[in-house]
Design a protein around this motif. Structure first.
Motif, PDB file in Angstrom:
ATOM      1  N   ALA A   1       0.897  -0.923   0.131  1.00  0.00           N
ATOM      2  CA  ALA A   1      -0.038   0.244   0.014  1.00  0.00           C
ATOM      3  C   ALA A   1       0.859   1.218   0.002  1.00  0.00           C
ATOM      4  CB  ALA A   1      -1.109  -0.100   1.140  1.00  0.00           C
ATOM      5  N   TRP A   2       1.840   1.222   0.926  1.00  0.00           N
ATOM      6  CA  TRP A   2       2.648   2.535   0.861  1.00  0.00           C
ATOM      7  C   TRP A   2       3.330   2.662  -0.512  1.00  0.00           C
ATOM      8  CZ3 TRP A   2       3.219   6.044   4.012  1.00  0.00           C
ATOM      9  CH2 TRP A   2       2.542   5.954   5.368  1.00  0.00           C
ATOM     10  N   VAL A   3       3.601   1.537  -1.474  1.00  0.00           N
ATOM     11  CA  VAL A   3       4.666   1.632  -2.574  1.00  0.00           C
ATOM     12  C   VAL A   3       3.542   2.175  -3.613  1.00  0.00           C
ATOM     13  CG1 VAL A   3       5.704   0.448  -4.382  1.00  0.00           C
ATOM     14  CG2 VAL A   3       6.440  -0.104  -1.853  1.00  0.00           C
ATOM     15  N   GLU A   4       2.238   1.478  -3.600  1.00  0.00           N
ATOM     16  CA  GLU A   4       1.392   1.897  -4.324  1.00  0.00           C
ATOM     17  C   GLU A   4       1.116   3.318  -4.294  1.00  0.00           C
ATOM     18  OE1 GLU A   4      -3.085   0.604  -6.030  1.00  0.00           O
ATOM     19  OE2 GLU A   4      -2.043  -0.515  -4.593  1.00  0.00           O
ATOM     20  N   LYS A   5       0.863   3.997  -3.129  1.00  0.00           N
ATOM     21  CA  LYS A   5       0.549   5.317  -3.144  1.00  0.00           C
ATOM     22  C   LYS A   5       1.815   6.374  -3.033  1.00  0.00           C
ATOM     23  CE  LYS A   5       0.255   5.580   1.917  1.00  0.00           C
ATOM     24  NZ  LYS A   5      -0.708   5.653   3.311  1.00  0.00           N
ATOM     25  N   MET A   6       2.928   5.813  -3.311  1.00  0.00           N
ATOM     26  CA  MET A   6       4.188   6.508  -3.386  1.00  0.00           C
ATOM     27  C   MET A   6       4.122   7.438  -4.533  1.00  0.00           C
ATOM     28  SD  MET A   6       8.036   5.261  -3.147  1.00  0.00           S
ATOM     29  CE  MET A   6       7.847   4.530  -1.472  1.00  0.00           C
ATOM     30  N   PRO A   7       4.427   8.809  -4.800  1.00  0.00           N
ATOM     31  CA  PRO A   7       4.377   9.611  -5.864  1.00  0.00           C
ATOM     32  C   PRO A   7       5.875   8.670  -6.585  1.00  0.00           C
ATOM     33  CG  PRO A   7       4.631  10.936  -3.962  1.00  0.00           C
ATOM     34  CD  PRO A   7       4.804   9.590  -3.480  1.00  0.00           C
ATOM     35  N   LYS A   8       5.640   8.708  -7.969  1.00  0.00           N
ATOM     36  CA  LYS A   8       6.629   8.099  -9.068  1.00  0.00           C
ATOM     37  C   LYS A   8       7.897   8.919  -8.772  1.00  0.00           C
ATOM     38  CE  LYS A   8       7.238   6.451 -13.607  1.00  0.00           C
ATOM     39  NZ  LYS A   8       7.030   6.280 -14.899  1.00  0.00           N
ATOM     40  N   ALA A   9       7.868  10.045  -8.456  1.00  0.00           N
ATOM     41  CA  ALA A   9       9.106  10.662  -8.470  1.00  0.00           C
ATOM     42  C   ALA A   9       9.936  10.407  -7.335  1.00  0.00           C
ATOM     43  CB  ALA A   9       8.680  12.210  -8.453  1.00  0.00           C
ATOM     44  N   GLN A  10       9.240   9.963  -6.146  1.00  0.00           N
ATOM     45  CA  GLN A  10       9.889   9.360  -5.001  1.00  0.00           C
ATOM     46  C   GLN A  10      10.825   8.266  -5.383  1.00  0.00           C
ATOM     47  OE1 GLN A  10       7.334   9.057  -1.534  1.00  0.00           O
ATOM     48  NE2 GLN A  10       9.152   8.298  -0.335  1.00  0.00           N
TER      49      GLN A  10
ATOM     50  N   ASP B   1      19.825   7.259   3.218  1.00  0.00           N
ATOM     51  CA  ASP B   1      21.185   7.950   3.173  1.00  0.00           C
ATOM     52  C   ASP B   1      21.952   7.458   1.718  1.00  0.00           C
ATOM     53  OD1 ASP B   1      24.248   7.659   3.310  1.00  0.00           O
ATOM     54  OD2 ASP B   1      23.760   8.250   5.220  1.00  0.00           O
ATOM     55  N   GLU B   2      22.584   8.254   1.098  1.00  0.00           N
ATOM     56  CA  GLU B   2      23.078   7.953  -0.103  1.00  0.00           C
ATOM     57  C   GLU B   2      23.561   6.512  -0.506  1.00  0.00           C
ATOM     58  OE1 GLU B   2      25.565  10.808  -2.200  1.00  0.00           O
ATOM     59  OE2 GLU B   2      24.010  12.301  -1.744  1.00  0.00           O
ATOM     60  N   ARG B   3      24.152   5.907   0.549  1.00  0.00           N
ATOM     61  CA  ARG B   3      24.908   4.762   0.477  1.00  0.00           C
ATOM     62  C   ARG B   3      23.633   3.728   0.457  1.00  0.00           C
ATOM     63  NH1 ARG B   3      26.309   3.413   6.970  1.00  0.00           N
ATOM     64  NH2 ARG B   3      24.408   4.425   7.879  1.00  0.00           N
ATOM     65  N   TYR B   4      22.574   3.907   0.687  1.00  0.00           N
ATOM     66  CA  TYR B   4      21.513   2.847   0.603  1.00  0.00           C
ATOM     67  C   TYR B   4      20.541   3.124  -0.948  1.00  0.00           C
ATOM     68  CZ  TYR B   4      22.307   2.229   5.612  1.00  0.00           C
ATOM     69  OH  TYR B   4      22.858   1.989   6.598  1.00  0.00           O
ATOM     70  N   SER B   5      21.249   4.012  -1.616  1.00  0.00           N
ATOM     71  CA  SER B   5      20.672   4.103  -2.985  1.00  0.00           C
ATOM     72  C   SER B   5      19.163   5.048  -2.994  1.00  0.00           C
ATOM     73  CB  SER B   5      20.584   2.892  -3.763  1.00  0.00           C
ATOM     74  OG  SER B   5      20.398   3.104  -5.211  1.00  0.00           O
ATOM     75  N   THR B   6      18.656   4.286  -4.119  1.00  0.00           N
ATOM     76  CA  THR B   6      17.001   5.013  -3.944  1.00  0.00           C
ATOM     77  C   THR B   6      16.259   4.252  -3.342  1.00  0.00           C
ATOM     78  OG1 THR B   6      16.580   3.945  -5.887  1.00  0.00           O
ATOM     79  CG2 THR B   6      18.100   6.225  -6.099  1.00  0.00           C
ATOM     80  N   TYR B   7      15.018   4.741  -3.218  1.00  0.00           N
ATOM     81  CA  TYR B   7      13.611   4.141  -2.824  1.00  0.00           C
ATOM     82  C   TYR B   7      13.454   2.801  -4.074  1.00  0.00           C
ATOM     83  CZ  TYR B   7      11.965   7.038   0.948  1.00  0.00           C
ATOM     84  OH  TYR B   7      11.913   7.719   2.047  1.00  0.00           O
ATOM     85  N   ASN B   8      13.433   3.106  -5.174  1.00  0.00           N
ATOM     86  CA  ASN B   8      13.360   2.530  -6.213  1.00  0.00           C
ATOM     87  C   ASN B   8      14.218   0.922  -6.149  1.00  0.00           C
ATOM     88  OD1 ASN B   8      11.698   1.232  -8.801  1.00  0.00           O
ATOM     89  ND2 ASN B   8      13.946   1.533  -9.581  1.00  0.00           N
ATOM     90  N   ARG B   9      15.281   1.232  -5.654  1.00  0.00           N
ATOM     91  CA  ARG B   9      16.488   0.069  -5.710  1.00  0.00           C
ATOM     92  C   ARG B   9      16.302  -0.733  -4.285  1.00  0.00           C
ATOM     93  NH1 ARG B   9      22.562  -0.435  -7.348  1.00  0.00           N
ATOM     94  NH2 ARG B   9      22.829  -2.390  -6.171  1.00  0.00           N
TER      95      ARG B   9
END
Length: 158
Positions: free
Chosen positions: A106-115, A122-130
């Motif tokens: 549910a969190w992922v589905e409602k997340m704005p695509k840009a997020q 933190d940058e060492r953990y990369s992005t939400y998508n990754r």
């Protein structure tokens, strides 16, 4: 890039309701499983319960970040769980696992695509998508182990 609704569906498929990739999912494999099978040891392999709890550990930890909290999960603790000693404990764990997986989707589905391109904590953990994609891949990896261990146990090969 996929949209968040598609990614959420892929996550839900591996945990809750899909059969497209592996022809099964965690819920199919675990929902009717006796706790004694789930906790049975096959050689030096992790138990089915330990693998399910391990995957849940990461889902719960990422959910905390989705809710605005801190990232507190650590790989070194991802298999540290008290022993499962009854069917009631197993079923309570599974109910929590399904609930937290539904919440994650549910969190992922409602997340704005840009997020999806934003830094995850933190940058060492990369992005939400990754991190979301890694959660899906990690879940499939352990689902394969669960399927094989379950076959070994149910066919009586120890």
């Amino acid at each position: 890039m996929e949209n968040t609704k598609e990614i959420a569906k892929r996550f839900a498929e591996v945990i809750l309701n899909g059969t497209w990739i592996a022809n099964t999912n965690y819920k199919d494999q675990l929902a009717q499983l006796d706790w004694q099978i789930a906790t049975a040891q096959v050689g030096s392999l992790n138990t089915i319960a330990a693998l399910a709890q391990h995957v849940h550990y990461y889902i719960k930890g990422i959910n905390q970040v989705f809710k605005g909290g801190t990232l507190d999960i650590k790989d070194q603790y991802s298999f540290d769980f008290p022993p499962m000693t009854s069917q009631a404990q197993w079923e309570a764990f599974l109910a929590t696992f399904w609930y937290d997986a539904e919440e994650f989707a549910a969190w992922v589905e409602k997340m704005p695509k840009a997020q999806l391109a934003d830094v995850f904590v933190d940058e060492r953990y990369s992005t939400y998508n990754r991190n979301i994609q890694a959660m899906i891949e990690h879940s499939y990896y352990h689902l394969g182990q669960i399927v094989l261990i379950k076959k070994l146990l149910l066919e009586g090969i120890k």
